[in-house]
Design a protein around this motif. Structure first.
Motif, PDB file in Angstrom:
ATOM      1  N   VAL A 146       4.691 -61.800  32.510  1.00  0.00           N
ATOM      2  CA  VAL A 146       4.294 -60.414  32.234  1.00  0.00           C
ATOM      3  C   VAL A 146       5.037 -59.830  31.031  1.00  0.00           C
ATOM      4  CG1 VAL A 146       3.490 -59.932  34.577  1.00  0.00           C
ATOM      5  CG2 VAL A 146       5.830 -59.386  33.975  1.00  0.00           C
ATOM      6  N   LEU A 147       6.295 -60.219  30.840  1.00  0.00           N
ATOM      7  CA  LEU A 147       7.028 -59.713  29.682  1.00  0.00           C
ATOM      8  C   LEU A 147       6.425 -60.229  28.374  1.00  0.00           C
ATOM      9  CD1 LEU A 147      10.666 -59.974  31.074  1.00  0.00           C
ATOM     10  CD2 LEU A 147       9.366 -57.863  30.635  1.00  0.00           C
ATOM     11  N   ALA A 148       5.791 -61.383  28.414  1.00  0.00           N
ATOM     12  CA  ALA A 148       5.134 -61.922  27.219  1.00  0.00           C
ATOM     13  C   ALA A 148       3.958 -61.054  26.780  1.00  0.00           C
ATOM     14  CB  ALA A 148       4.664 -63.348  27.474  1.00  0.00           C
ATOM     15  N   LEU A 149       3.475 -60.178  27.658  1.00  0.00           N
ATOM     16  CA  LEU A 149       2.358 -59.291  27.325  1.00  0.00           C
ATOM     17  C   LEU A 149       2.806 -58.014  26.617  1.00  0.00           C
ATOM     18  CD1 LEU A 149       0.419 -59.525  30.722  1.00  0.00           C
ATOM     19  CD2 LEU A 149       0.079 -60.909  28.654  1.00  0.00           C
ATOM     20  N   LEU A 150       4.094 -57.743  26.595  1.00  0.00           N
ATOM     21  CA  LEU A 150       4.596 -56.498  26.010  1.00  0.00           C
ATOM     22  C   LEU A 150       4.127 -56.243  24.577  1.00  0.00           C
ATOM     23  CD1 LEU A 150       8.276 -56.424  27.345  1.00  0.00           C
ATOM     24  CD2 LEU A 150       6.442 -54.813  27.923  1.00  0.00           C
ATOM     25  N   GLU A 207       1.670 -47.192  29.511  1.00  0.00           N
ATOM     26  CA  GLU A 207       0.559 -46.969  30.430  1.00  0.00           C
ATOM     27  C   GLU A 207      -0.477 -48.083  30.317  1.00  0.00           C
ATOM     28  OE1 GLU A 207      -0.578 -42.974  29.416  1.00  0.00           O
ATOM     29  OE2 GLU A 207       1.201 -42.137  30.372  1.00  0.00           O
ATOM     30  N   SER A 208      -0.765 -48.530  29.098  1.00  0.00           N
ATOM     31  CA  SER A 208      -1.743 -49.614  28.941  1.00  0.00           C
ATOM     32  C   SER A 208      -1.178 -50.943  29.444  1.00  0.00           C
ATOM     33  CB  SER A 208      -2.240 -49.722  27.504  1.00  0.00           C
ATOM     34  OG  SER A 208      -1.229 -50.153  26.631  1.00  0.00           O
ATOM     35  N   PRO A 222      -5.338 -55.814  32.540  1.00  0.00           N
ATOM     36  CA  PRO A 222      -5.975 -56.685  33.535  1.00  0.00           C
ATOM     37  C   PRO A 222      -5.291 -58.045  33.679  1.00  0.00           C
ATOM     38  CG  PRO A 222      -7.625 -55.661  32.132  1.00  0.00           C
ATOM     39  CD  PRO A 222      -6.288 -55.338  31.545  1.00  0.00           C
ATOM     40  N   GLU A 223      -4.756 -58.579  32.593  1.00  0.00           N
ATOM     41  CA  GLU A 223      -4.064 -59.867  32.693  1.00  0.00           C
ATOM     42  C   GLU A 223      -2.772 -59.729  33.496  1.00  0.00           C
ATOM     43  OE1 GLU A 223      -2.433 -63.558  29.941  1.00  0.00           O
ATOM     44  OE2 GLU A 223      -3.510 -61.924  28.976  1.00  0.00           O
ATOM     45  N   ARG A 224      -2.041 -58.641  33.278  1.00  0.00           N
ATOM     46  CA  ARG A 224      -0.812 -58.395  34.044  1.00  0.00           C
ATOM     47  C   ARG A 224      -1.137 -58.252  35.529  1.00  0.00           C
ATOM     48  NH1 ARG A 224       2.651 -55.084  36.464  1.00  0.00           N
ATOM     49  NH2 ARG A 224       1.242 -53.321  36.519  1.00  0.00           N
ATOM     50  N   ILE A 251      -1.918 -61.628  37.024  1.00  0.00           N
ATOM     51  CA  ILE A 251      -0.693 -62.413  37.235  1.00  0.00           C
ATOM     52  C   ILE A 251      -0.018 -61.952  38.524  1.00  0.00           C
ATOM     53  CG2 ILE A 251       1.621 -62.901  36.350  1.00  0.00           C
ATOM     54  CD1 ILE A 251       0.363 -62.624  33.488  1.00  0.00           C
ATOM     55  N   ARG A 252       0.060 -60.650  38.697  1.00  0.00           N
ATOM     56  CA  ARG A 252       0.684 -60.103  39.906  1.00  0.00           C
ATOM     57  C   ARG A 252      -0.059 -60.580  41.162  1.00  0.00           C
ATOM     58  NH1 ARG A 252       4.946 -57.455  40.902  1.00  0.00           N
ATOM     59  NH2 ARG A 252       5.089 -56.519  42.929  1.00  0.00           N
ATOM     60  N   GLU A 253      -1.370 -60.554  41.096  1.00  0.00           N
ATOM     61  CA  GLU A 253      -2.172 -60.995  42.240  1.00  0.00           C
ATOM     62  C   GLU A 253      -1.946 -62.485  42.517  1.00  0.00           C
ATOM     63  OE1 GLU A 253      -6.850 -61.418  43.352  1.00  0.00           O
ATOM     64  OE2 GLU A 253      -6.205 -59.571  42.355  1.00  0.00           O
ATOM     65  N   ARG A 254      -1.855 -63.285  41.455  1.00  0.00           N
ATOM     66  CA  ARG A 254      -1.662 -64.722  41.610  1.00  0.00           C
ATOM     67  C   ARG A 254      -0.335 -65.039  42.305  1.00  0.00           C
ATOM     68  NH1 ARG A 254      -1.576 -66.326  36.480  1.00  0.00           N
ATOM     69  NH2 ARG A 254       0.533 -67.110  36.407  1.00  0.00           N
ATOM     70  N   TYR A 255       0.719 -64.291  41.975  1.00  0.00           N
ATOM     71  CA  TYR A 255       2.031 -64.537  42.589  1.00  0.00           C
ATOM     72  C   TYR A 255       2.137 -63.939  43.994  1.00  0.00           C
ATOM     73  CZ  TYR A 255       4.226 -66.775  38.590  1.00  0.00           C
ATOM     74  OH  TYR A 255       4.563 -67.668  37.605  1.00  0.00           O
TER      75      TYR A 255
END
Length: 92
Positions: free
Chosen positions: A28-32, A62-63, A68-70, A73-77
């Motif tokens: 998720v940090l890679a999405l920053l 906020e974005s 949606p990718e973040r 990822i949360r759902e997958r974990y």
């Protein structure tokens, strides 16, 4: 004029799933950057991470939170994803 947003995230890794939690944070940090965010510091005690994150503007944060990718990822974990407390901070 938008102002830089500075955050400190206190991330509690799930007992017994610290490695999964760290991998989740890596992803998720890679999405920053796509949201104008920068990871300034990332520190760990082993079961807790302290992250200092900045965004060029509040809209970027906020974005990031609704990316949606973040969220995928949360759902997958699932239950292995850590819980975080996010504090808005200022420098003295």
């Amino acid at each position: 004029m938008s102002q830089k947003l500075l955050l400190v995230a206190l991330v509690d890794l799930v007992p017994g799933a610290a490695e999964d939690g760290a991998r989740y944070e890596d992803e998720v940090l890679a999405l920053l950057p796509r949201h104008g965010g920068t990871l300034e510091r990332r520190l760990t005690t082993g079961d807790t991470e302290v992250q200092v994150i900045s965004f060029a503007a509040r809209a970027g944060y906020e974005s990031f939170m609704t990316d949606p990718e973040r969220l995928a990822i949360r759902e997958r974990y699932g239950e292995r994803a850590p819980a975080a407390r996010v504090l808005e901070v200022t420098e003295r």
